[in-house]
Design an enzyme around this catalytic site. Structure first.
Site, PDB file in Angstrom:
ATOM      1  N   ASP A 237     -29.910 -54.361  20.132  1.00 19.23           N
ATOM      2  CA  ASP A 237     -30.928 -55.061  20.317  1.00 19.23           C
ATOM      3  C   ASP A 237     -31.616 -53.565  21.000  1.00 19.23           C
ATOM      4  OD1 ASP A 237     -30.325 -55.552  22.588  1.00 19.23           O
ATOM      5  OD2 ASP A 237     -31.649 -57.720  22.612  1.00 19.23           O
ATOM      6  N   SER A 238     -31.096 -52.803  21.607  1.00 17.40           N
ATOM      7  CA  SER A 238     -31.395 -51.393  22.366  1.00 17.40           C
ATOM      8  C   SER A 238     -32.639 -50.886  20.388  1.00 17.40           C
ATOM      9  CB  SER A 238     -30.774 -50.761  22.676  1.00 17.40           C
ATOM     10  OG  SER A 238     -29.383 -49.769  21.606  1.00 17.40           O
TER      11      SER A 238
ATOM     12  N   ASP B 161     -25.804 -57.496  17.644  1.00 18.07           N
ATOM     13  CA  ASP B 161     -26.983 -58.384  19.318  1.00 18.07           C
ATOM     14  C   ASP B 161     -26.895 -59.355  18.433  1.00 18.07           C
ATOM     15  OD1 ASP B 161     -26.058 -57.322  21.571  1.00 18.07           O
ATOM     16  OD2 ASP B 161     -27.627 -55.839  21.458  1.00 18.07           O
TER      17      ASP B 161
ATOM     18  N   LYS C  94     -23.174 -61.237  19.681  1.00 18.01           N
ATOM     19  CA  LYS C  94     -23.297 -60.078  21.039  1.00 18.01           C
ATOM     20  C   LYS C  94     -24.628 -61.225  21.430  1.00 18.01           C
ATOM     21  CE  LYS C  94     -24.286 -56.064  23.476  1.00 18.01           C
ATOM     22  NZ  LYS C  94     -25.347 -56.831  23.572  1.00 18.01           N
TER      23      LYS C  94
ATOM     24  N   GLU D 178     -26.435 -61.854  25.712  1.00 20.50           N
ATOM     25  CA  GLU D 178     -26.651 -61.344  27.247  1.00 20.50           C
ATOM     26  C   GLU D 178     -26.617 -62.800  27.801  1.00 20.50           C
ATOM     27  OE1 GLU D 178     -30.164 -59.674  28.317  1.00 20.50           O
ATOM     28  OE2 GLU D 178     -28.866 -57.526  26.715  1.00 20.50           O
TER      29      GLU D 178
ATOM     30  N   GLU E 127     -22.772 -54.119  31.887  1.00 23.76           N
ATOM     31  CA  GLU E 127     -24.060 -52.803  31.985  1.00 23.76           C
ATOM     32  C   GLU E 127     -23.722 -52.987  33.891  1.00 23.76           C
ATOM     33  OE1 GLU E 127     -27.020 -53.498  29.154  1.00 23.76           O
ATOM     34  OE2 GLU E 127     -28.187 -51.357  29.999  1.00 23.76           O
TER      35      GLU E 127
HETATM   36  O1  KIV Z   1     -28.888 -53.228  22.995  1.00 18.34           O
HETATM   37  C1  KIV Z   1     -27.595 -52.801  23.371  1.00 18.34           C
HETATM   38  O2  KIV Z   1     -27.130 -51.378  22.654  1.00 18.34           O
HETATM   39  C2  KIV Z   1     -26.623 -53.226  24.353  1.00 18.34           C
HETATM   40  C3  KIV Z   1     -25.418 -51.976  24.545  1.00 18.34           C
HETATM   41  C4  KIV Z   1     -26.003 -51.156  26.425  1.00 18.34           C
HETATM   42  C5  KIV Z   1     -24.773 -52.428  25.211  1.00 18.34           C
HETATM   43  O3  KIV Z   1     -26.312 -54.024  24.223  1.00 18.34           O
END
Ligand code: KIV
Length: 287
Positions: A66-67, A105, A135, A137, A204
């Protein structure tokens, strides 16, 4: 510099983004899980089909992080990222890869309310993208959700330590685990997620001893970012390691100079357009 072809056999008569690769078996979630303590896992973020094609031969996992909210959409943080963004970019990355396991994500707000909410949205993401897993968090509080998802066919990668979706609670992106109490809580979070069935775990932005302790204590492979070389694998945001941005955070190593590479090419193009030396004779159709 590696000259490995990444374009496979492109069918340029139909679409440049449509590779016709030699059939190859994609890495699966069980294969990734078995890499605990073995050869380190290589993971990078990917958001687009072309980048996925280039990264895929070199990576075990492609993370549609989600970056992308910050990297692609210029958002201040990941909180505003939507399911639709993750689904569209996730599908593009699956289309552009055939070797790495693709993980998508879950965006903020799509899984925290209940295991049922998480299942509804995670299953939707898997259907729309064809990804191998999702994924999320968070720690202990989400262990029942991880158990609910994994027991119903949804592989979960967890993400502990610095969790960027919690930026409004954390107040920033500083390293986590500086106090004994916080360090203990992060280790407990990691163990809870692993025991609940997470097949892998991103750690992280934590002090190194915490990453080492987690890696020793959990059953699943750990993948570090700003954590430790002793993790079972590493991940970076691709655009960070390629040097697309001027700022390089401490935990990032720059493997390329994409910003200056693009800026110099565009400067030359602009100069040639303004001087009418582009297009030249080779780029012009003649009767
Ligand atoms: O969103 C993302 O790119 C991430 C990575 C930095 C692990 O969660």
């Amino acid at each position: 510099m590696s000259t490995t072809s990444t374009t496979l056999t492109l069918d340029t008569s139909t679409s440049r983004a449509n590779p016709t690769p030699t059939p190859m078996k994609r890495l699966t979630v069980p294969t990734i899980r078995q890499r605990k303590g073995g050869e380190p896992l290589v993971m990078l973020t990917a958001y687009t089909v072309r980048m996925a094609q280039i990264l895929d031969p070199h990576c075990d996992l492609l993370l549609v992080g989600d970056s992308l909210g910050q990297v692609i959409y210029g958002l201040p943080h990941t909180v505003a990222v939507t399911m639709e963004m993750m689904a569209l970019h996730g599908a593009a990355v699956v289309r552009g890869s055939y070797h790495a396991a693709v993980i998508v994500d879950m965006p903020f707000g799509s899984y925290e309310a209940s295991p049922e909410q998480a299942f509804k949205n995670a299953s939707e993401l898997l259907k729309q993208t064809g990804a191998a897993g999702i994924k999320i968090e968070g720690g202990k509080v989400l262990a029942p959700t991880v158990e609910f998802l994994t027991s119903r066919g949804i592989p979960v990668m967890s993400h502990v330590g610095l969790t960027p979706q919690a930026v409004n609670i954390l107040g920033g992106y500083g390293v986590r685990g500086k106090s004994d109490e916080e360090a203990k809580a992060i280790v407990e979070d990691a163990i809870a997620m692993s025991d609940a069935g997470a097949f892998a775990m991103v750690i992280e932005g934590v002090l190194e001893p915490i990453a080492i302790e987690i890696t020793q204590k959990v059953k699943c492979p750990t993948i570090g970012i700003g954590a430790s070389a002793h993790c079972d694998g590493q991940v970076l945001v691709t655009e960070d390691m390629l040097g697309l941005f001027e700022r390089t955070p401490k935990f990032v190593k720059r493997y390329g100079g994409m910003h200056s590479f693009v800026a110099e090419a565009v400067e030359q193009y602009a100069k040639e357009v303004r001087s009418r030396s582009f297009p030249g004779a080779e780029q012009i159709y003649k009767a």
